[in-house]
Design a protein around this motif. Structure first.
Motif, mmCIF file in Angstrom:
data_model
loop_
_atom_site.group_PDB
_atom_site.id
_atom_site.type_symbol
_atom_site.label_atom_id
_atom_site.label_comp_id
_atom_site.label_asym_id
_atom_site.label_seq_id
_atom_site.Cartn_x
_atom_site.Cartn_y
_atom_site.Cartn_z
ATOM 1 N N GLU A 74 35.995 -16.858 8.216
ATOM 2 C CA GLU A 74 35.308 -15.762 8.891
ATOM 3 C C GLU A 74 33.792 -15.912 8.845
ATOM 4 O O GLU A 74 33.100 -15.394 9.715
ATOM 5 N N THR A 75 33.279 -16.573 7.843
ATOM 6 C CA THR A 75 31.841 -16.753 7.692
ATOM 7 C C THR A 75 31.330 -17.739 8.729
ATOM 8 O O THR A 75 31.982 -18.730 9.027
ATOM 9 N N ARG A 76 30.150 -17.471 9.273
ATOM 10 C CA ARG A 76 29.477 -18.399 10.183
ATOM 11 C C ARG A 76 28.511 -19.228 9.361
ATOM 12 O O ARG A 76 27.851 -18.714 8.467
ATOM 13 N N TYR A 77 28.416 -20.511 9.673
ATOM 14 C CA TYR A 77 27.626 -21.427 8.857
ATOM 15 C C TYR A 77 26.455 -22.028 9.612
ATOM 16 O O TYR A 77 26.584 -22.401 10.779
ATOM 17 N N VAL A 78 25.326 -22.122 8.901
ATOM 18 C CA VAL A 78 24.113 -22.746 9.402
ATOM 19 C C VAL A 78 23.850 -23.968 8.527
ATOM 20 O O VAL A 78 23.620 -23.835 7.326
ATOM 21 N N GLY A 79 23.912 -25.147 9.125
ATOM 22 C CA GLY A 79 23.561 -26.365 8.397
ATOM 23 C C GLY A 79 22.065 -26.590 8.504
ATOM 24 O O GLY A 79 21.466 -26.349 9.555
ATOM 25 N N MET A 80 21.459 -27.025 7.414
ATOM 26 C CA MET A 80 20.017 -27.278 7.427
ATOM 27 C C MET A 80 19.754 -28.763 7.207
ATOM 28 O O MET A 80 20.442 -29.411 6.424
ATOM 29 N N VAL A 81 18.757 -29.277 7.910
ATOM 30 C CA VAL A 81 18.339 -30.672 7.776
ATOM 31 C C VAL A 81 16.851 -30.708 7.455
ATOM 32 O O VAL A 81 16.102 -29.790 7.796
ATOM 33 N N ASP A 82 16.435 -31.775 6.777
ATOM 34 C CA ASP A 82 15.012 -31.926 6.456
ATOM 35 C C ASP A 82 14.227 -32.506 7.620
ATOM 36 O O ASP A 82 13.031 -32.288 7.735
ATOM 37 N N ALA A 83 14.901 -33.249 8.484
ATOM 38 C CA ALA A 83 14.272 -33.832 9.672
ATOM 39 C C ALA A 83 15.341 -33.935 10.758
ATOM 40 O O ALA A 83 16.509 -34.202 10.456
ATOM 41 N N PRO A 84 14.952 -33.730 11.997
ATOM 42 C CA PRO A 84 15.934 -33.842 13.086
ATOM 43 C C PRO A 84 16.590 -35.223 13.096
ATOM 44 O O PRO A 84 15.909 -36.240 12.975
ATOM 45 N N ASP A 85 17.909 -35.227 13.187
ATOM 46 C CA ASP A 85 18.657 -36.480 13.182
ATOM 47 C C ASP A 85 19.997 -36.224 13.862
ATOM 48 O O ASP A 85 20.771 -35.370 13.410
ATOM 49 N N ALA A 86 20.268 -36.959 14.918
ATOM 50 C CA ALA A 86 21.494 -36.738 15.694
ATOM 51 C C ALA A 86 22.754 -36.948 14.860
ATOM 52 O O ALA A 86 23.688 -36.145 14.924
ATOM 53 N N ASP A 87 22.798 -38.013 14.073
ATOM 54 C CA ASP A 87 23.999 -38.290 13.281
ATOM 55 C C ASP A 87 24.266 -37.194 12.258
ATOM 56 O O ASP A 87 25.409 -36.784 12.046
ATOM 57 N N THR A 88 23.194 -36.702 11.625
ATOM 58 C CA THR A 88 23.358 -35.628 10.642
ATOM 59 C C THR A 88 23.810 -34.344 11.320
ATOM 60 O O THR A 88 24.681 -33.636 10.805
ATOM 61 N N SER A 89 23.249 -34.048 12.470
ATOM 62 C CA SER A 89 23.674 -32.857 13.203
ATOM 63 C C SER A 89 25.143 -32.945 13.602
ATOM 64 O O SER A 89 25.882 -31.961 13.497
ATOM 65 N N ASN A 98 28.013 -23.763 12.761
ATOM 66 C CA ASN A 98 27.859 -23.127 14.059
ATOM 67 C C ASN A 98 26.512 -23.449 14.683
ATOM 68 O O ASN A 98 26.356 -23.372 15.903
ATOM 69 N N ILE A 99 25.537 -23.784 13.848
ATOM 70 C CA ILE A 99 24.198 -24.130 14.306
ATOM 71 C C ILE A 99 23.549 -24.998 13.227
ATOM 72 O O ILE A 99 23.894 -24.892 12.046
ATOM 73 N N VAL A 100 22.627 -25.869 13.628
ATOM 74 C CA VAL A 100 21.901 -26.729 12.696
ATOM 75 C C VAL A 100 20.413 -26.479 12.909
ATOM 76 O O VAL A 100 19.931 -26.514 14.047
ATOM 77 N N LEU A 101 19.697 -26.209 11.814
ATOM 78 C CA LEU A 101 18.269 -25.930 11.872
ATOM 79 C C LEU A 101 17.502 -26.861 10.938
ATOM 80 O O LEU A 101 18.022 -27.264 9.898
ATOM 81 N N THR A 102 16.258 -27.149 11.299
ATOM 82 C CA THR A 102 15.392 -27.976 10.474
ATOM 83 C C THR A 102 14.681 -27.100 9.443
ATOM 84 O O THR A 102 14.227 -26.009 9.759
ATOM 85 N N ARG A 103 14.596 -27.618 8.198
ATOM 86 C CA ARG A 103 13.872 -26.905 7.142
ATOM 87 C C ARG A 103 12.407 -27.276 7.172
ATOM 88 O O ARG A 103 12.089 -28.391 7.545
ATOM 89 N N PRO A 104 11.508 -26.427 6.743
ATOM 90 C CA PRO A 104 11.784 -25.029 6.408
ATOM 91 C C PRO A 104 12.102 -24.226 7.669
ATOM 92 O O PRO A 104 11.489 -24.427 8.718
ATOM 93 N N VAL A 105 13.071 -23.334 7.535
ATOM 94 C CA VAL A 105 13.502 -22.536 8.669
ATOM 95 C C VAL A 105 12.463 -21.446 8.907
ATOM 96 O O VAL A 105 12.143 -20.675 8.008
#
Length: 123
Positions: A74-89, A98-105
């Motif tokens: 039921e929980t929605r998840y936000v993955g965080m990355v230190d730098a944009p990267d297609a493979d990591t996303s 559900n969404i991937v954001l770059t840190r710091p958000v």
């Protein structure tokens, strides 16, 4: 609304928590630095949104997220990355983010996450 932040870097986690609280003052934010404690907290508190750091005490973020989804879907998840990267996303999305954001958000990222992931915010 309940938000969980899973980040072994407590300073970064507290900074994100303060930004989430500033964006939505009525939110309840819980911060966990250890994977086992975070899984227990997610299961117990059923957050609306969970932000997951790139790594949690040596466990890759996408791997942690897959375990968390087994606890509650039921929980929605936000993955965080230190730098944009297609493979990591792709790894995050494959694990169930559900969404991937770059840190710091930033504030825009937080608002986007809460709107897209949790279905909206009042503030």
């Amino acid at each position: 609304m309940r938000v969980v932040i899973v980040d072994q870097n407590l300073k970064a986690g507290r900074t994100l928590a303060a930004a989430v609280e500033q964006t939505l003052p009525s939110v309840v934010v819980l911060l966990y630095a250890q994977p086992h404690e975070a899984l227990t907290g997610i299961e117990m508190h059923s957050p609306d949104v969970t932000f997951v750091a790139p790594s949690v005490d040596g466990v890759p973020g996408p791997e942690f997220l897959a375990k968390a989804r087994a606890v509650t879907e039921e929980t929605r998840y936000v993955g965080m990355v230190d730098a944009p990267d297609a493979d990591t996303s792709i790894a995050w999305i494959s694990a169930g983010a559900n969404i991937v954001l770059t840190r710091p958000v930033d504030a825009l990222g937080i608002r986007t996450a809460l709107r897209q992931v949790a279905g909206g915010i009042d503030a």
